[in-house]
Motif scaffolding. Structure first.
Motif, mmCIF file in Angstrom:
data_model
loop_
_atom_site.group_PDB
_atom_site.id
_atom_site.type_symbol
_atom_site.label_atom_id
_atom_site.label_comp_id
_atom_site.label_asym_id
_atom_site.label_seq_id
_atom_site.Cartn_x
_atom_site.Cartn_y
_atom_site.Cartn_z
ATOM 1 N N ILE A 132 -1.153 -22.009 -23.555
ATOM 2 C CA ILE A 132 -0.038 -21.940 -22.608
ATOM 3 C C ILE A 132 0.730 -20.624 -22.703
ATOM 4 O O ILE A 132 1.384 -20.197 -21.758
ATOM 5 N N TRP A 141 -3.222 -22.442 -15.637
ATOM 6 C CA TRP A 141 -1.977 -22.277 -16.379
ATOM 7 C C TRP A 141 -0.820 -22.953 -15.648
ATOM 8 O O TRP A 141 -0.009 -23.654 -16.262
ATOM 9 N N LYS A 144 -0.976 -26.761 -16.066
ATOM 10 C CA LYS A 144 -0.576 -27.167 -17.414
ATOM 11 C C LYS A 144 0.924 -26.987 -17.614
ATOM 12 O O LYS A 144 1.601 -27.853 -18.181
ATOM 13 N N ALA A 287 -1.626 -32.396 -20.097
ATOM 14 C CA ALA A 287 -1.837 -31.130 -19.389
ATOM 15 C C ALA A 287 -3.286 -30.686 -19.487
ATOM 16 O O ALA A 287 -3.880 -30.230 -18.503
ATOM 17 N N ASN A 288 -3.869 -30.809 -20.680
ATOM 18 C CA ASN A 288 -5.268 -30.391 -20.853
ATOM 19 C C ASN A 288 -6.256 -31.360 -20.212
ATOM 20 O O ASN A 288 -7.293 -30.940 -19.699
ATOM 21 N N ASP A 302 -3.182 -25.219 -28.016
ATOM 22 C CA ASP A 302 -1.795 -25.422 -27.580
ATOM 23 C C ASP A 302 -0.970 -26.091 -28.682
ATOM 24 O O ASP A 302 0.212 -25.761 -28.885
#
Length: 500
Positions: A132, A141, A144, A287-288, A302
């Protein structure tokens, strides 16, 4: 004899060709001012030699101090520095900073400068190049970041308040046990461990003894190695040098990544945990998982980044604040008066009480102005661009010096180097892009409010718990910094503690 002559001809030819290449490369930015080189022998190494000489003359100064000297001599706000066939543009022009960090941010992603060490540091994957922080800022990006932002909303932080206080209370107890009347105690490690525990327990729901697992030692080894890397320490950069130190860093990174993988695996496999947890790690996972083709190593990247960013930047900021207060006892007296008033005989605060620590926050912000954890922002032009009359060729690295912008008389007046919390009084307006301790624009720090909450809790409790002083720190001279990924006080935080 013929062989020797041939070798000499090849060497001379190579030198001529390399010199011509340097001339060609530097011609692209010849319209931008550059500090004059000291003679023909400095032509090839460029300013790299000047920088080395500057550090030898001023061992306690950082790269920013060298840059400030260059800007002062040129009388301009943008310059270019050369090192062999490479070059970097540096600027303290907020107009250019605004364009690069905000208006045309997509044309100036983070430079490739950091991707090499992030992908492989001391022979092992470190934090990857798509985390990130270092990702260039494309669609993945943005996806995420949008998900992770939720973890730092006010409601999420409010839930962390009580546990954060408990962690800091434990640190105060440890400090009380470690101190001895009249003796100097360097408390930097206590501050770092507290920050590590905060991000580990609150951010990731990992309940571990930081000292017992050696996480503080491992992180210290990694940061020291990164400091030597960014400083350009040849005794560290050469493949055959400092093998023992590199092996320790390798083992530290390996141990941390393996530990995080175990925790991550348990979290993902436990459906109930995935459903009910609302910590930072849960948003990192979400997010991933939202990205097609993700792999578990990128989640660990991250995971690792937040451990680094959530501990080192906060601990260095707290450390500088304490040292600055020692230099300004008249200002500290006002801070302590406010802290005592807000606590009003209590040992803990409600979340809403943090907003009442107005002058403390002013002083924290002013301390961050003088000693910003991250000194510079590195960007790279993805296409030929002209900004404020400066032509920037594709591929050029342009760096924004946050540290110098925040202490520039052009923006902060003739007393810019003076510590003055009134710069952040409620009736003052801070011009955009003149104050960027948490970066600015689209890539600003995702955890800036979390960090401020942590600093206010730690510092208010520290001030409530102890009187602290150091007879050797009465001068208001600028503190010497230890440069690395972030800058830290060179001396640590040596203080004599007395229980209040």
């Amino acid at each position: 004899m013929m062989i020797v002559s041939t070798v000499l001809v090849l060497l001379v030819t190579s030198l001529i060709l390399y010199t011509l290449h340097i001339l060609y490369v530097r011609r692209k930015v010849s319209h931008i001012k550059s500090p004059p080189l000291k003679g023909i022998l400095h032509f090839i190494p460029g300013h790299a030699h000047d920088m080395s000489e500057f550090q030898e003359r001023n061992p306690e100064n950082t790269y920013s101090d060298y840059l400030r000297e260059c800007f002062d001599k040129l009388g301009d706000m943008t310059l270019v520095l050369y090192a062999y066939h490479t070059m970097e543009i540096w600027t303290i022009d907020t107009g250019i900073a605004s364009t690069i960090l905000s208006d045309k941010a997509n044309n100036f992603p983070k430079s490739r400068f950091g991707s090499g060490f992030a992908e492989n540091f001391c022979g092992i994957r470190f934090i990857g190049k798509h985390n990130i922080v270092l990702d260039s800022g494309g669609e993945i990006w943005h996806t995420k970041r949008k998900i992770m932002d939720t973890a730092f909303h006010r409601n999420s932080m409010k839930q962390s308040h009580d546990e954060m206080q408990a962690i800091v209370n434990n640190t105060m107890m440890l400090l009380d046990k470690a101190r001895k009347d009249g003796e100097i105690l360097n408390i930097y490690e206590f501050i770092l461990v507290s920050s590590l525990e905060t991000i580990t327990r609150i951010g990731f729901s990992v309940d571990e003894d930081i000292r017992e697992t050696g996480l503080d030692r491992k992180m210290g080894e990694i940061f020291d190695g990164l400091g030597r890397f960014f400083k350009g320490d040849l005794s560290f950069l050469l493949p055959w040098s400092s093998r023992s130190d590199k092996e320790n860093i390798y083992q530290s990174i390996k141990s941390i990544r393996e530990n995080r993988l175990k925790h991550l695996t348990k979290r993902i496999e436990n459906a109930e945990d995935m459903k009910n947890k609302n910590d930072i790690l849960s948003y990192i996972i979400k997010a991933n998982l939202s990205v097609e083709g993700f792999n578990v190593e990128e989640i660990i990247d991250d995971f690792f980044v937040f451990t680094l960013a959530g501990s080192e930047t906060v601990s260095s900021s707290i450390s500088f604040f304490i040292l600055v207060m020692l230099q300004h006892p008249e200002i500290f007296a006002k801070v302590r008066e406010e802290v005592d008033l807000v606590y009003n005989g209590r040992t803990d605060l409600e979340y809403e009480d943090l907003d009442k620590l107005v002058f403390l926050e002013q002083c924290i912000r002013e301390s961050l102005r003088h000693y910003t954890p991250l000194e510079d922002a590195f960007r790279e032009a993805v296409e030929d661009t002209t900004i404020n009359g400066f032509y920037l060729p594709k591929g050029i690295q342009i760096n924004i010096s946050q540290s110098l912008i925040q202490r520039a008389p052009e923006y902060w007046g003739p007393d810019a180097d003076k510590y003055n919390p009134e710069n952040f009084a409620s009736n003052k307006t801070i011009k955009p892009f003149t104050y960027m301790p948490f970066m600015a624009g689209k890539r600003n720090c995702i955890g800036k409010y979390f960090a401020m909450m942590e600093m206010k809790i730690f510092l208010s409790k520290f001030i409530l718990s102890f009187d602290f002083y150091n007879p050797n720190l009465r001068s208001k001279k600028r503190l010497a910094c230890k440069a690395g990924v972030t800058q830290r006080p060179l001396i640590g935080v040596p203080v004599i503690l007395t229980r209040r």
